[in-house]
Design an enzyme around this catalytic site. Structure first.
Site: not given
Length: 399
Positions: A156, A387, A305, A294, A323, A328
Site C-alpha cells: 500500500c 504490509f 499512525e 494513511h 480513504k 483503500h
C-alpha cells in the site's frame, strides 16, 4: 522539484476534477458488488470506478491491457496534458508507477479460462497483462520516456514510493521530468476473499457509504478500492524555463522499513519516515498545516499512525484521510493521497473525513469532519504505509 501536472481515476470520478469535487463534498464511492461472481463472497463491499477506462482507448489497444494498465495510460495522458505536455528530451523523461498486486484481474481471468476452456483459449497477451511493471512500461511507450520505467512494489506504499523515487531521480540528475504515482485494479474474488479471511475488511453491507471510517471509534476494517493517481514532477529550473504552472513544491520524501512484522506496523518506523521527510524538506513540525493520513479504517492501524503523527508533528495540524471516500486503493492510495494534499495547498481547502461520527478517544489529532475546512495550507505531509513494514512520507509546500 515541483508538481506541474495531475491525473486521477478514482471511485469518485474518472478524472481529476470529478475526484477533487467528490473529496471536497465528502462523497462516497463505496457500494455493494451485485455481480454474480461476488454472490458467495463473505465481503461484497468495494469502491469501483464509475467509468470504464477502456472506453477512452481504441479496442485494439484496450483488449491487450489489464484494467490497471488501462487506468495508467488514461491517467498519465490526463496528467501530461494538465502539465502542458512538456517538451523534454526522451532521455530526460522517466516514468515511475507503483502497484501492489499487478494485473490480478488478468491473472485470475486467464486462469479461469485455462481451467474452463483450456490453454489454447487463453489470451496471447496474458503475460504483458499480468506483469506488475506493465503500467510503467506502457506509459513509458505512450509518452516516449527513455530515462527509465520503474515499478516500486511495496504493497500500500507503492504509489507514494514511486513519487519518492521520481523525486530522487530528479535530485540526482537522472531526469528533468518524471511521471510518477500508482495504480491498482484489485477488485476480484481472490483479493476480496483473502482480505476477508484476514478480518481486514469492513462488513457494513447494510450501509456501504458508511463502511470506511478512519479514526472513528466504530471502524471495523477497510474497503477495497481501485484507481490510479499520477503526478508530473519537474526539476524546478526546467519548469521555470518553459513557464509551467506549478501546483506545489515537492519538498521532501523519505522511505524506510520496519523489519518487525509482515502485517503489523511499527510506529517507530512511521516516525522515522515523517522526521526524515521534514528534514529533507527543511521543515519543522510547526511548519506543517496539514497531514494526509494513511488511515485505512482498521482498528489497529489508525491509532498507530495517530501516535506517530502526534509524536513527530504534534496535534496542531489539520488531519484528513480520503480513504473514507475512495476506499483503500492499495498501490494507488499513496499517490491519490499526495494529489489530494497538493490540491489542498492549491485551493486552501481540506477534504473532510467521511463517517467520522465519534472520534476514537485514544486519538488526539485535529481530524477534519463535517464540511470541508477552508484554510491556508503552506506545508503538508502525506503518509503511506504498507504490509511488509514499508513506510513513506512525502512533504509538499506552497510554490
Amino acid at each position: 522539484m515541483v508538481v506541474t501536472g495531475l491525473g486521477a481515476m478514482t471511485p469518485l470520478g474518472g478524472d481529476l476534477a470529478a475526484t477533487w469535487d467528490g473529496l471536497v463534498a465528502g462523497a462516497s464511492g463505496v457500494a455493494v458488488i451485485e455481480d454474480e461472481w461476488a454472490r458467495e463472497l463473505p465481503v461484497r463491499l468495494a469502491a469501483q470506478l464509475p467509468v470504464d477506462p477502456a472506453a477512452t482507448l481504441p479496442r485494439k489497444d484496450s483488449r491487450k491491457l489489464d484494467r490497471g494498465e488501462q487506468m495508467a495510460i488514461v491517467t498519465a495522458r490526463q496528467a501530461w496534458a494538465d502539465a502542458g505536455s512538456p517538451e523534454v528530451a526522451p532521455e530526460r523523461l522517466a516514468v515511475v508507477i507503483g502497484t501492489g498486486y499487478g494485473g490480478v484481474q488478468s491473472t485470475l481471468g486467464q486462469h479461469r479460462i485455462l481451467e474452463q476452456a483450456g490453454a489454447r483459449r487463453m489470451s496471447p497477451h496474458t503475460v504483458i497483462m499480468l506483469m506488475p511493471n506493465g503500467p510503467a512500461a506502457w506509459v513509458s511507450i505512450d509518452l516516449g520516456a527513455k530515462a527509465g520505467a520503474r515499478t516500486p512494489v511495496s504493497a500500500c506504499a507503492s504509489g507514494a514510493e514511486a513519487i519518492a523515487t521520481g523525486m530522487e531521480m530528479i535530485q540526482h540528475g537522472l531526469a528533468d521530468v518524471v511521471v510518477a504515482g500508482g495504480v491498482e485494479a484489485p477488485v476480484d474474488t481472490l483479493p476480496l476473499a483473502a482480505f476477508a479471511q484476514m478480518k481486514a475488511l469492513s462488513t457494513r453491507h447494510g450501509d456501504p457509504a458508511a463502511a470506511s471510517r478512519p479514526f472513528d471509534a466504530d471502524r471495523d476494517g477497510f474497503v477495497l478500492g481501485e484507481g490510479a493517481g499520477l503526478l508530473v514532477l519537474e526539476r524546478a529550473g526546467f519548469a521555470a524555463a518553459r513557464g509551467a504552472r506549478v501546483y506545489a513544491v515537492a519538498a521532501g520524501a523519505a522511505t524506510n522499513s520496519d523489519a518487525l512484522d509482515i502485517v503489523t506496523a511499527d510506529p517507530a518506523g512511521q516516525r522515522r519516515a515523517i522526521e526524515a521527510a521534514l528534514a529533507g524538506a527543511g521543515l519543522t513540525p510547526t511548519d506543517i498545516d496539514l497531514v494526509h493520513a494513511h488511515a485505512t479504517s482498521t482498528p489497529v492501524g489508525d491509532p498507530l499512525e495517530a501516535e506517530a503523527i502526534t509524536q513527530t508533528i504534534g496535534t496542531h495540524p489539520a488531519v484528513t484521510a480520503t480513504k473514507s471516500m475512495t476506499g483503500h486503493m492499495l498501490g494507488a492510495a499513496g499517490a491519490v493521497g499526495a494529489i489530494a494534499t497538493v490540491l489542498s495547498i492549491r485551493d486552501g481547502v481540506i477534504p473532510p473525513v467521511r463517517n467520522l461520527d465519534r472520534l476514537d478517544p485514544t486519538i488526539k489529532l485535529d481530524v477534519v469532519s463535517g464540511p470541508a475546512r477552508h484554510e491556508t495550507v503552506r506545508a503538508a505531509v502525506a503518509n503511506a504505509f504498507g504490509f511488509g513494514g514499508h513506510n513513506v512520507s512525502l512533504a509538499f509546500t506552497a510554490p
